[in-house]
Write a protein that holds these residues in place. Structure first.
Motif, PDB file in Angstrom:
ATOM      1  N   UNK A 154     -18.652 -61.863  32.120  1.00 19.32           N
ATOM      2  CA  UNK A 154     -18.261 -63.103  32.918  1.00 19.32           C
ATOM      3  C   UNK A 154     -16.577 -62.599  33.230  1.00 19.32           C
ATOM      4  N   UNK A 155     -16.276 -63.255  34.459  1.00 14.69           N
ATOM      5  CA  UNK A 155     -14.957 -63.339  34.842  1.00 14.69           C
ATOM      6  C   UNK A 155     -14.329 -64.549  34.231  1.00 14.69           C
ATOM      7  N   UNK A 156     -13.265 -64.201  33.519  1.00 15.17           N
ATOM      8  CA  UNK A 156     -12.258 -65.563  32.954  1.00 15.17           C
ATOM      9  C   UNK A 156     -11.362 -65.822  33.849  1.00 15.17           C
ATOM     10  N   UNK A 157     -11.547 -67.139  34.292  1.00 13.25           N
ATOM     11  CA  UNK A 157     -10.873 -67.909  35.439  1.00 13.25           C
ATOM     12  C   UNK A 157      -9.789 -68.922  34.603  1.00 13.25           C
ATOM     13  N   UNK A 158      -9.998 -69.262  33.649  1.00 12.52           N
ATOM     14  CA  UNK A 158      -8.794 -70.459  33.109  1.00 12.52           C
ATOM     15  C   UNK A 158      -8.901 -70.103  31.381  1.00 12.52           C
ATOM     16  N   UNK A 159      -7.640 -69.805  31.126  1.00 11.56           N
ATOM     17  CA  UNK A 159      -7.909 -69.349  29.363  1.00 11.56           C
ATOM     18  C   UNK A 159      -6.731 -69.986  28.901  1.00 11.56           C
ATOM     19  N   UNK A 160      -6.612 -69.846  27.563  1.00  9.52           N
ATOM     20  CA  UNK A 160      -5.386 -70.448  26.890  1.00  9.52           C
ATOM     21  C   UNK A 160      -5.438 -69.679  25.532  1.00  9.52           C
ATOM     22  N   UNK A 161      -4.193 -68.970  25.220  1.00 10.74           N
ATOM     23  CA  UNK A 161      -3.879 -68.391  24.059  1.00 10.74           C
ATOM     24  C   UNK A 161      -3.380 -69.277  23.084  1.00 10.74           C
ATOM     25  N   UNK A 162      -3.616 -69.129  21.624  1.00 12.76           N
ATOM     26  CA  UNK A 162      -3.320 -70.092  20.754  1.00 12.76           C
ATOM     27  C   UNK A 162      -1.728 -70.257  20.754  1.00 12.76           C
ATOM     28  N   UNK A 163      -1.216 -71.713  20.881  1.00  8.77           N
ATOM     29  CA  UNK A 163       0.130 -71.843  20.936  1.00  8.77           C
ATOM     30  C   UNK A 163       0.523 -71.995  22.359  1.00  8.77           C
ATOM     31  N   UNK A 164      -0.032 -71.802  23.285  1.00  9.11           N
ATOM     32  CA  UNK A 164       0.417 -71.628  24.648  1.00  9.11           C
ATOM     33  C   UNK A 164      -0.290 -72.793  25.179  1.00  9.11           C
ATOM     34  N   UNK A 165       0.076 -72.570  26.845  1.00  7.84           N
ATOM     35  CA  UNK A 165      -0.537 -73.696  27.558  1.00  7.84           C
ATOM     36  C   UNK A 165      -1.933 -73.152  28.144  1.00  7.84           C
ATOM     37  N   UNK A 166      -2.743 -74.024  28.606  1.00  3.16           N
ATOM     38  CA  UNK A 166      -4.005 -73.489  29.505  1.00  3.16           C
ATOM     39  C   UNK A 166      -3.538 -73.066  30.887  1.00  3.16           C
ATOM     40  N   UNK A 167      -4.024 -72.076  31.338  1.00  5.16           N
ATOM     41  CA  UNK A 167      -3.411 -71.350  32.499  1.00  5.16           C
ATOM     42  C   UNK A 167      -4.407 -70.433  33.012  1.00  5.16           C
ATOM     43  N   UNK A 168      -4.422 -70.337  34.440  1.00  2.25           N
ATOM     44  CA  UNK A 168      -5.180 -69.378  35.187  1.00  2.25           C
ATOM     45  C   UNK A 168      -5.069 -68.035  34.375  1.00  2.25           C
ATOM     46  N   UNK A 169      -6.254 -67.277  34.670  1.00  8.38           N
ATOM     47  CA  UNK A 169      -6.118 -65.873  34.041  1.00  8.38           C
ATOM     48  C   UNK A 169      -5.082 -64.885  34.658  1.00  8.38           C
ATOM     49  N   UNK A 170      -4.873 -65.035  36.006  1.00  8.31           N
ATOM     50  CA  UNK A 170      -3.819 -64.342  36.596  1.00  8.31           C
ATOM     51  C   UNK A 170      -2.647 -64.787  35.903  1.00  8.31           C
ATOM     52  N   UNK A 171      -2.186 -65.881  35.632  1.00 11.72           N
ATOM     53  CA  UNK A 171      -1.094 -66.283  35.126  1.00 11.72           C
ATOM     54  C   UNK A 171      -0.707 -65.645  33.804  1.00 11.72           C
ATOM     55  N   UNK A 172      -1.815 -65.785  33.051  1.00  9.39           N
ATOM     56  CA  UNK A 172      -1.980 -65.206  31.659  1.00  9.39           C
ATOM     57  C   UNK A 172      -1.583 -63.675  31.907  1.00  9.39           C
ATOM     58  N   UNK A 173      -2.104 -63.136  32.468  1.00  2.00           N
ATOM     59  CA  UNK A 173      -2.047 -61.479  32.649  1.00  2.00           C
ATOM     60  C   UNK A 173      -0.433 -60.985  32.840  1.00  2.00           C
ATOM     61  N   UNK A 174       0.313 -61.952  33.818  1.00  2.07           N
ATOM     62  CA  UNK A 174       1.523 -61.706  33.926  1.00  2.07           C
ATOM     63  C   UNK A 174       2.265 -61.554  32.710  1.00  2.07           C
ATOM     64  N   UNK A 175       1.958 -62.485  31.823  1.00  6.22           N
ATOM     65  CA  UNK A 175       2.860 -62.491  30.525  1.00  6.22           C
ATOM     66  C   UNK A 175       2.293 -62.008  29.381  1.00  6.22           C
ATOM     67  N   UNK A 176       1.027 -61.452  29.522  1.00  2.90           N
ATOM     68  CA  UNK A 176       0.191 -60.886  28.304  1.00  2.90           C
ATOM     69  C   UNK A 176      -0.488 -59.865  28.884  1.00  2.90           C
ATOM     70  N   UNK A 177       0.284 -58.513  28.955  1.00  3.50           N
ATOM     71  CA  UNK A 177      -0.694 -57.306  29.496  1.00  3.50           C
ATOM     72  C   UNK A 177      -1.859 -57.095  28.506  1.00  3.50           C
TER      73      UNK A 177
END
Length: 304
Positions: A273-296
């Motif tokens: 599956x392609x992850x489109x919207x994710x959320x890491x514990x303690x962080x905001x829900x966000x688009x996968x592209x935005x997540x990758x910007x801050x979490x390589x």
């Protein structure tokens, strides 16, 4: 008709509003006691209590509706019928015997399928294509009472439990008003227990993704288990929610992550599956592209 209404969640609000709008006399509303909520853990009213106060109705909030003094209170109110929509407590026989026209329940499934506390969530999680609402007369069992009326609808391919719940709440309210209007003419139909399935109350661990499932099964659970417990794995020891995704053509092992530019993929039992919207514990829900910007992500990393 003189009614007592028992309900608690937001799903039950449209039904309360419609019975009042239809001209029924709601002599009392019973709902769960105020509970601590939010970061400050301040006591908050249930959605039904909030609506009842707005409508100028009498509200009662017993800890246990089965207590003798509550049963006597209901007997003194002398309703012709009672309505239960997601009240959150088992109704004992001593209360079932009070209203001469019985106790009518609005249930968010096509009974006897998905008896239990979470019918909307489990219907989506298990890949059902259709669902609906049912009115029934409550008996002493778990959603086993005689059926009155049903309304059926398709489940949208991308529809979440939150979105479907909002639709079914409105449809259930209309079905309830129709049921009350036609009650004397409706012939109750016994449920076929052989067709019954269960929709048990959700637990946090129900949301833990088994990456050996198919992409479709995982995405169904991600849609169905919203807003809680969500569908999640573990990334570097932290809970990692998958809120939205799509079936992808990649071939990866179960839980194995791949990154293609700003796109994030994870392997399943067959395909990915392609992850489109994710959320890491303690962080905001966000688009996968935005997540990758801050979490390589590291190539070949595995989600637990």
């Amino acid at each position: 008709m003189r009614l007592v209404y028992l309900g608690t969640p937001s799903f039950a609000v449209p039904s309360l509003e419609r019975v009042v709008e239809a001209g029924h006399q709601v002599a009392a509303v019973f709902t769960q006691p105020d509970r601590p909520k939010g970061r400050g853990q301040k006591d908050a009213m249930s959605p039904v209590k909030d609506a009842a106060v707005r409508l100028g109705l009498k509200v009662y909030q017993p800890e246990r509706v089965r207590r003798p003094e509550v049963v006597e209170q209901l007997r003194a109110i002398a309703p012709e019928a009672m309505v239960v929509v997601g009240y959150g407590q088992i109704i004992p026989q001593s209360i079932l015997d009070i209203p001469p026209l019985g106790i009518i329940n609005v249930h968010a499934s096509l009974l006897p399928k998905y008896r239990g506390a979470a019918p909307i969530q489990w219907a989506i999680a298990r890949g059902e294509k259709t669902t609906g609402v049912t009115t029934m007369k409550i008996d002493a069992g778990l959603d086993t009472g005689a059926l009155l009326l049903k309304w059926e609808t398709a489940i949208g391919g991308e529809e979440t439990a939150v979105e479907l719940g909002a639709r079914l709440a409105v449809a259930g309210a209309e079905l309830l008003v129709r049921t009350l209007a036609e009650l004397s003419a409706i012939v109750p139909e016994a449920q076929d227990d052989r067709q019954a399935t269960l929709a048990p109350i959700l637990k946090r661990e129900d949301g833990h993704i088994d990456w050996s499932l198919t992409p479709g099964e995982i995405l169904n659970r991600a849609r169905g288990f919203q807003p809680w417990p969500g569908a999640y794995g573990f990334l570097r020891g932290q809970r990692f929610h998958v809120w939205r995704g799509a079936i992808a053509e990649h071939e990866l092992g179960p839980g194995v992550v791949a990154v293609d530019g700003k796109r994030l993929f994870v392997g399943c039992g067959s395909g990915a599956i392609e992850l489109l919207e994710v959320q890491l514990e303690g962080k905001k829900r966000m688009a996968a592209a935005a997540f990758l910007n801050g979490f390589p992500m590291v190539a070949g990393e595995v989600l637990g």
